[in-house]
Motif scaffolding. Structure first.
Motif, PDB file in Angstrom:
ATOM      1  N   LYS A 149       0.306 -15.855  -4.851  1.00 30.24           N
ATOM      2  CA  LYS A 149       1.090 -15.106  -5.827  1.00 30.24           C
ATOM      3  C   LYS A 149       0.391 -13.805  -6.187  1.00 30.24           C
ATOM      4  O   LYS A 149      -0.836 -13.717  -6.205  1.00 30.24           O
ATOM      5  N   ALA A 150       1.205 -12.789  -6.497  1.00 28.15           N
ATOM      6  CA  ALA A 150       0.644 -11.493  -6.885  1.00 28.15           C
ATOM      7  C   ALA A 150       0.093 -11.559  -8.305  1.00 28.15           C
ATOM      8  O   ALA A 150       0.606 -12.287  -9.154  1.00 28.15           O
ATOM      9  N   LYS A 151      -0.959 -10.789  -8.541  1.00 33.21           N
ATOM     10  CA  LYS A 151      -1.533 -10.674  -9.878  1.00 33.21           C
ATOM     11  C   LYS A 151      -0.767  -9.611 -10.670  1.00 33.21           C
ATOM     12  O   LYS A 151       0.037  -8.861 -10.124  1.00 33.21           O
ATOM     13  N   ALA A 152      -1.055  -9.526 -11.946  1.00 36.15           N
ATOM     14  CA  ALA A 152      -0.348  -8.582 -12.809  1.00 36.15           C
ATOM     15  C   ALA A 152      -0.801  -7.148 -12.592  1.00 36.15           C
ATOM     16  O   ALA A 152      -0.072  -6.203 -12.908  1.00 36.15           O
ATOM     17  N   VAL A 153      -2.021  -6.980 -12.078  1.00 37.00           N
ATOM     18  CA  VAL A 153      -2.548  -5.635 -11.841  1.00 37.00           C
ATOM     19  C   VAL A 153      -2.881  -5.471 -10.359  1.00 37.00           C
ATOM     20  O   VAL A 153      -3.133  -6.446  -9.651  1.00 37.00           O
ATOM     21  N   CYS A 154      -2.899  -4.237  -9.906  1.00 38.26           N
ATOM     22  CA  CYS A 154      -3.208  -3.960  -8.506  1.00 38.26           C
ATOM     23  C   CYS A 154      -4.698  -4.163  -8.245  1.00 38.26           C
ATOM     24  O   CYS A 154      -5.538  -3.563  -8.919  1.00 38.26           O
ATOM     25  N   GLU A 155      -5.012  -5.002  -7.293  1.00 40.10           N
ATOM     26  CA  GLU A 155      -6.401  -5.301  -6.950  1.00 40.10           C
ATOM     27  C   GLU A 155      -6.940  -4.410  -5.833  1.00 40.10           C
ATOM     28  O   GLU A 155      -8.127  -4.449  -5.524  1.00 40.10           O
ATOM     29  N   GLY A 156      -6.051  -3.660  -5.186  1.00 37.12           N
ATOM     30  CA  GLY A 156      -6.477  -2.817  -4.083  1.00 37.12           C
ATOM     31  C   GLY A 156      -6.707  -3.630  -2.825  1.00 37.12           C
ATOM     32  O   GLY A 156      -6.227  -4.755  -2.695  1.00 37.12           O
ATOM     33  N   PRO A 157      -7.476  -3.108  -1.877  1.00 35.03           N
ATOM     34  CA  PRO A 157      -7.698  -3.826  -0.608  1.00 35.03           C
ATOM     35  C   PRO A 157      -8.619  -5.025  -0.789  1.00 35.03           C
ATOM     36  O   PRO A 157      -9.572  -4.977  -1.564  1.00 35.03           O
ATOM     37  N   ARG A 158      -8.326  -6.115  -0.089  1.00 38.37           N
ATOM     38  CA  ARG A 158      -9.198  -7.290  -0.108  1.00 38.37           C
ATOM     39  C   ARG A 158     -10.408  -7.090   0.793  1.00 38.37           C
ATOM     40  O   ARG A 158     -11.440  -7.725   0.627  1.00 38.37           O
ATOM     41  N   VAL A 159     -10.242  -6.220   1.799  1.00 36.08           N
ATOM     42  CA  VAL A 159     -11.306  -5.968   2.773  1.00 36.08           C
ATOM     43  C   VAL A 159     -11.836  -4.559   2.553  1.00 36.08           C
ATOM     44  O   VAL A 159     -11.066  -3.620   2.305  1.00 36.08           O
ATOM     45  N   ASN A 160     -13.144  -4.374   2.621  1.00 39.86           N
ATOM     46  CA  ASN A 160     -13.751  -3.066   2.410  1.00 39.86           C
ATOM     47  C   ASN A 160     -13.344  -2.111   3.531  1.00 39.86           C
ATOM     48  O   ASN A 160     -13.702  -2.312   4.691  1.00 39.86           O
ATOM     49  N   THR A 161     -12.595  -1.069   3.168  1.00 42.16           N
ATOM     50  CA  THR A 161     -12.139  -0.095   4.171  1.00 42.16           C
ATOM     51  C   THR A 161     -12.744   1.288   3.916  1.00 42.16           C
ATOM     52  O   THR A 161     -12.256   2.282   4.438  1.00 42.16           O
ATOM     53  N   THR A 162     -13.791   1.358   3.121  1.00 45.29           N
ATOM     54  CA  THR A 162     -14.365   2.647   2.724  1.00 45.29           C
ATOM     55  C   THR A 162     -14.720   3.513   3.927  1.00 45.29           C
ATOM     56  O   THR A 162     -14.445   4.719   3.963  1.00 45.29           O
TER      57      THR A 162
END
Length: 481
Positions: free
Chosen positions: A40-53
């Motif tokens: 399920k989606a969270k209430a706030v945006c968590e961004g990428p789960r994987v480091n893509t820097t």
């Protein structure tokens, strides 16, 4: 003005483990235990789960159309499961319409338009990937479930659908009254405010080569019209401008449709337009191939509170991290990208389905949520899945999804691992988010074993799907987003 755009392992096991308890003793080789909240989606945006820097200068963020990561959907309610699944049926019909067109024809035959009572649900594309781009700026936000964001004259960003089954990019442009246009959150792209925007004369090569998309001229300005197989239509002026996906992905004279009319079920009203990625001369891929290569990839995030990415060109990752299968192009409409399944495993067990059942191939689609298999394959998958899910209570079907469960009060879910094996033994294990859709097995069947299948975007979640268009191959990298 700059127009920025956003954005396997195969394990065979001889043992079959039937799980009577979702607790200890789980065969982790063939099953995966997850918390129900992880789907399920969270209430706030968590961004990428994987480091893509390290790859940020090349990648455009991709988001789902509804949820905290999508600026375009702010304040808009998420469509219901029924709405999404009815849209999925329409999209499957769209793909079948494309398949019925000879390879040298245009967008396809007109299919019956949706009934007026269905329009409110049909224009909510609940799983469309999208990206964000900004003409004239260096915006790098991209969203998936097919959509992309770009900005236009006057600043701001434009969210556009990522569509692998369409070759013509377009976005709403000022002036664009509502109707025949639809409201959008971002400021409309206004070519009059962009010093780098340009139109094409009637006898220009860009205009004369529009083929089935040509729509005459107005004041010696080339006009376009795209009529999708379901009757949906967009039309307006054919223009060019600087398109910036990221600081390292810039197309100085990107050609696209400046739409003053956009109506129909295939038009995603949560976005400003569509970024055509299909095989054709007008697509983003074709326009960028001389600079960045004839290729692109994307990763659809697992939930609406996480982000994926889109990349124009060849991925920077080592090729050893991908499994590769050839594209099937001989009998398909060239706008489509197709592959061929060989087999499916469930909990380490190979389904007893002859490879010939998959002979018709499967279209890899960025917009259709649900995967469609030949009936023989689907029935075998359903039987194997149900036999390993007996600890959960089944509930009535939801539209065309007939294997659904009640997970109310269940804190952890034990799922059998599902692996799709493509031609040349390219084995792709699905992420748990790619197995279930609202508590249902996210697969259904085609009309018969001779019909072409569809690999939907639910099954593609967290997997980087790399389209090596020039090389005629498709590659997959698990756990990419």
């Amino acid at each position: 003005m700059v127009v920025p755009l956003l954005p396997l392992l195969l394990l065979f096991s001889s043992c079959t483990t039937l799980i009577a308890d979702a607790g200890a003793g789980v065969d982790e080789l063939n099953y995966i235990v997850l918390t129900s909240s992880s789907l399920k989606a969270k209430a706030v945006c968590e961004g990428p789960r994987v480091n893509t820097t390290a790859d940020f200068t090349n990648w455009v963020p991709v988001t789902r159309p509804h949820g905290p990561c999508s600026a375009a959907a702010a304040g808009k309610s998420e469509p219901s499961t029924v709405d999404v699944l009815r849209w999925d049926q329409r999209r499957a019909g769209y793909i079948q319409g494309m398949l019925s067109v000879p390879v040298n024809a245009s967008m396809g035959p007109k299919l019956p338009p949706p009934a007026p009572t269905d329009q409110s649900s049909m224009d909510m594309k609940g799983t469309d990937p999208a990206i964000t781009a900004t003409p004239g700026t260096a915006s790098t936000k991209m969203s998936i479930d097919p959509a992309a964001t770009g900005g236009g004259g006057g600043g701001g960003g434009q969210t556009m659908v990522l569509d692998t089954a369409s070759i013509f990019p377009w976005l709403q442009c000022a002036p664009c009254p509502v109707p025949p246009c639809h409201p959008q959150k971002e400021t409309l792209y206004d070519p009059a405010k962009s010093p780098t925007s340009a139109t094409f004369s009637c006898n220009s090569p860009a205009c004369t080569q529009l083929g089935p998309f040509a729509n005459g001229c107005v004041n010696n300005q080339c006009q376009y019209r795209v009529r999708y197989p379901d009757g949906s239509t967009t039309m307006g002026t054919y223009v060019s401008d600087v398109m910036t996906l990221t600081p390292t992905r810039v197309l100085p004279r990107f050609q696209f449709g400046c739409s003053h009319f956009a109506q129909g079920a295939s038009i995603n009203t949560q976005t400003a337009g569509s970024m055509g990625l299909g095989g054709g001369p007008q697509s983003l891929v074709s326009q960028g191939k001389d600079t960045y290569g004839d290729a692109f990839s994307y990763c659809i995030p697992p939930t609406a509170s996480t982000t994926g990415f889109f990349l124009l060109g060849v991925p920077p990752r080592s090729s050893s991290r991908y499994v590769v299968t050839p594209m099937v192009k001989d009998k398909f409409n060239p706008a489509l990208y197709a592959v061929r399944l060989q087999a499916i495993t469930v909990a380490g067990q190979l389904l007893a389905v002859p490879p010939t059942v998959f002979a018709a191939g499967s279209v890899m689609d960025s917009r259709a949520p649900i995967t469609r298999l030949p009936p023989t394959a689907y029935l075998a998958l359903r039987s194997a899945f149900r036999s390993r899910m007996t600890m959960y209570r089944m509930v009535p079907p939801k539209e065309h999804l007939d294997t659904c469960y009640d997970f109310t009060g269940v804190s952890t879910i034990t799922l059998p691992r599902i692996v799709l094996v493509f031609d040349r033994n390219a084995a792709v294990e699905l992420d748990p988010s790619g197995v279930l859709f609202d508590g249902c097995l996210a697969f259904t069947s085609t009309a018969d074993d001779h019909a072409t299948g569809i690999i939907g975007n639910v099954q593609q979640r967290t997997i980087e799907v790399f389209y090596d268009v020039g090389g005629g191959a498709m590659a997959f990298r698990r756990g990419a987003c």
